[in-house]
Design an enzyme around this catalytic site. Structure first.
Site, PDB file in Angstrom:
ATOM      1  N   ASP A  81       2.767  41.171 -51.166  1.00  0.00           N
ATOM      2  CA  ASP A  81       2.231  42.523 -51.333  1.00  0.00           C
ATOM      3  C   ASP A  81       1.810  42.691 -52.786  1.00  0.00           C
ATOM      4  O   ASP A  81       2.348  42.035 -53.679  1.00  0.00           O
ATOM      5  CB  ASP A  81       3.164  43.649 -50.853  1.00  0.00           C
ATOM      6  CG  ASP A  81       4.598  43.596 -51.350  1.00  0.00           C
ATOM      7  OD1 ASP A  81       4.833  43.038 -52.440  1.00  0.00           O
ATOM      8  OD2 ASP A  81       5.479  44.140 -50.666  1.00  0.00           O
ATOM      9  N   GLU A 112       5.875  36.690 -48.346  1.00  0.00           N
ATOM     10  CA  GLU A 112       6.160  38.136 -48.440  1.00  0.00           C
ATOM     11  C   GLU A 112       5.130  38.853 -49.314  1.00  0.00           C
ATOM     12  O   GLU A 112       5.472  39.737 -50.109  1.00  0.00           O
ATOM     13  CB  GLU A 112       7.578  38.367 -49.024  1.00  0.00           C
ATOM     14  CG  GLU A 112       8.675  37.626 -48.282  1.00  0.00           C
ATOM     15  CD  GLU A 112      10.083  37.945 -48.738  1.00  0.00           C
ATOM     16  OE1 GLU A 112      10.264  38.927 -49.489  1.00  0.00           O
ATOM     17  OE2 GLU A 112      10.990  37.221 -48.336  1.00  0.00           O
ATOM     18  N   HIS A 146       5.773  39.072 -54.299  1.00  0.00           N
ATOM     19  CA  HIS A 146       5.704  40.535 -54.448  1.00  0.00           C
ATOM     20  C   HIS A 146       5.160  40.765 -55.852  1.00  0.00           C
ATOM     21  O   HIS A 146       5.886  40.591 -56.838  1.00  0.00           O
ATOM     22  CB  HIS A 146       7.097  41.162 -54.338  1.00  0.00           C
ATOM     23  CG  HIS A 146       7.735  40.945 -53.005  1.00  0.00           C
ATOM     24  ND1 HIS A 146       7.316  41.619 -51.872  1.00  0.00           N
ATOM     25  CD2 HIS A 146       8.750  40.139 -52.611  1.00  0.00           C
ATOM     26  CE1 HIS A 146       8.066  41.238 -50.845  1.00  0.00           C
ATOM     27  NE2 HIS A 146       8.929  40.339 -51.261  1.00  0.00           N
ATOM     28  N   ASN A 179      13.344  29.849 -49.837  1.00  0.00           N
ATOM     29  CA  ASN A 179      12.428  30.974 -50.091  1.00  0.00           C
ATOM     30  C   ASN A 179      12.845  31.717 -51.364  1.00  0.00           C
ATOM     31  O   ASN A 179      14.030  31.960 -51.588  1.00  0.00           O
ATOM     32  CB  ASN A 179      12.516  31.929 -48.885  1.00  0.00           C
ATOM     33  CG  ASN A 179      11.449  33.009 -48.863  1.00  0.00           C
ATOM     34  OD1 ASN A 179      10.258  32.711 -48.960  1.00  0.00           O
ATOM     35  ND2 ASN A 179      11.861  34.261 -48.724  1.00  0.00           N
ATOM     36  N   GLU A 229      16.446  33.115 -52.369  1.00  0.00           N
ATOM     37  CA  GLU A 229      16.693  33.581 -53.747  1.00  0.00           C
ATOM     38  C   GLU A 229      17.939  32.992 -54.414  1.00  0.00           C
ATOM     39  O   GLU A 229      18.735  33.724 -54.998  1.00  0.00           O
ATOM     40  CB  GLU A 229      16.747  35.117 -53.767  1.00  0.00           C
ATOM     41  CG  GLU A 229      15.484  35.745 -53.219  1.00  0.00           C
ATOM     42  CD  GLU A 229      15.495  37.275 -53.227  1.00  0.00           C
ATOM     43  OE1 GLU A 229      16.514  37.865 -53.573  1.00  0.00           O
ATOM     44  OE2 GLU A 229      14.460  37.865 -52.883  1.00  0.00           O
TER      45      GLU A 229
END
Ligand code: XIL
Length: 337
Positions: A241, A239, A209, A173, A132
């Site tokens: 979801d 990641e 996400h 990432n 990030e």
């Protein structure tokens, strides 16, 4: 025989399907452990390798929980994604509140990377070296690392990680950079600059996400994977979801399944996409309700570990992809004569 777990189907396709994992739950909840190793061939420590938990004081490391996950992965023949070496969140207090010179910041960072990546050298398939670092507008985020060291911190982090674990694939990432836009352009620009400077970087992690009514279009995700591939970079969805508004309806679960399937399809179709990781095993322990008020049900097993429509969507796509790869098997068209 048609594979009947995500793991078996991914194995058959030569793909990695992962889940973020918490070592504290392995002993406490047998169903958690059996789902993790039964359904996934890769895991990511959800928290225990972050600098706060693993390096709580300048002269003290807490490797126990991360070691436990490494043992679990080894016992069950799972790959591990290391997460994460350099991030502005979940930083140890001793690290985040200091006014050091740039040289001191750099040596703290490099010592941390040498200790953590060095401890697990040879056992980590991929490291999220920097997490990030890009802001929404595509510029470098004003993190403590940028303020402390300046923009060269990224390059130094990758070099230190490579030195500590030459076998690991090294990833940048981020979230919100899955499709096309200012942020993913910023990521592209960053990794291109790193490659131009011969920095050891091998891949980009797309966190993903997302929420049911606001997500990057799978076609754009495919285009983004492709342009990263043109730089010679691997990509992984790291990641995933898909959160739903509460209370959730059958229709929402079906649309969630469709989106999970479409995202996996984008990954399977991209030659440079090697893995897809879900950010948790089941809805029982997902980070979503704690972070996104009014949202939940983001994973593919419900709170009772029952497979949801999204699970079946993933399984179906993995099985189909495996058949396409091995003509002549169930459901595949005959090989050309
Ligand atoms: C989250 C964890 O899931 C939570 O348990 C923790 O409290 C906060 O961090 N991006 C990342 C992950 O890279 O490390 C974050 O994980 C979710 C967002």
């Amino acid at each position: 025989m048609i594979p009947n777990t995500l793991r078996a189907a991914a194995d058959a396709r030569g793909f990695r399907i992962g889940a973020a994992a918490d070592p504290g739950l392995l002993e406490m909840e047998p169903e958690y452990a059996s789902t993790l190793c039964g359904q996934f061939n890769m895991l990511t420590p959800e928290n225990v390798m972050k600098s706060g938990p693993i390096h709580p004081a300048s002269d003290r490391y807490e490797f126990g929980p991360a070691d436990a996950l490494m043992r679990f992965a080894r016992r069950h023949d799972m790959q591990v994604r290391g997460h994460t070496l350099v991030w502005h969140n979940q930083m140890a207090d001793w690290l985040s509140h200091r006014s050091w010179t740039p040289g001191e910041w750099r040596s703290r960072m490099e010592e941390h990377i040498a200790a953590v990546a060095g401890r697990y050298a040879g056992q980590i398939a991929a490291w999220d070296v920097v997490n990030e670092a890009i802001a929404d507008d595509g510029s470098l985020r004003a993190s403590p690392w940028l303020k402390g060291i300046g923009p060269t911190y990224l390059e130094s982090a990758f070099r230190a990680a490579h030195q500590a674990d030459p076998a690991a694939r090294l990833f940048y990432n981020d979230y919100g950079a899955e499709g096309l836009g200012a942020k993913s352009d910023g990521v592209l620009h960053l990794v291109r600059k790193l490659l131009d400077r011969d920095v050891p970087i091998h891949g980009v992690g797309l966190q993903m996400h997302v929420e049911l009514n606001d997500y990057p279009l799978p076609g754009q995700v495919a285009d983004n994977m492709e342009r990263l591939g043109r730089l010679g970079l691997e990509v992984q969805i790291t990641e995933l979801d898909v959160r739903l508004p509460q209370p959730c309806s059958t229709a929402a679960l079906e649309r969630q399944a469709q989106l999970y399937g479409d995202i996996l399809d984008a990954g399977l179709a991209a030659p440079n996409c090697t893995a897809l990781t879900l950010w948790g095993v089941s809805d029982r322990h997902s980070w979503v309700p704690g972070f996104f008020h009014g949202w939940d049900h983001a994973l593919v097993f419900d709170a009772e570990y029952r497979p949801k429509p999204a699970y079946h969507a993933l399984l179906k796509r993995l099985v189909q992809a495996g058949c396409k790869d091995r003509p002549g098997e169930q459901g595949a068209s005959p090989p050309p004569s």
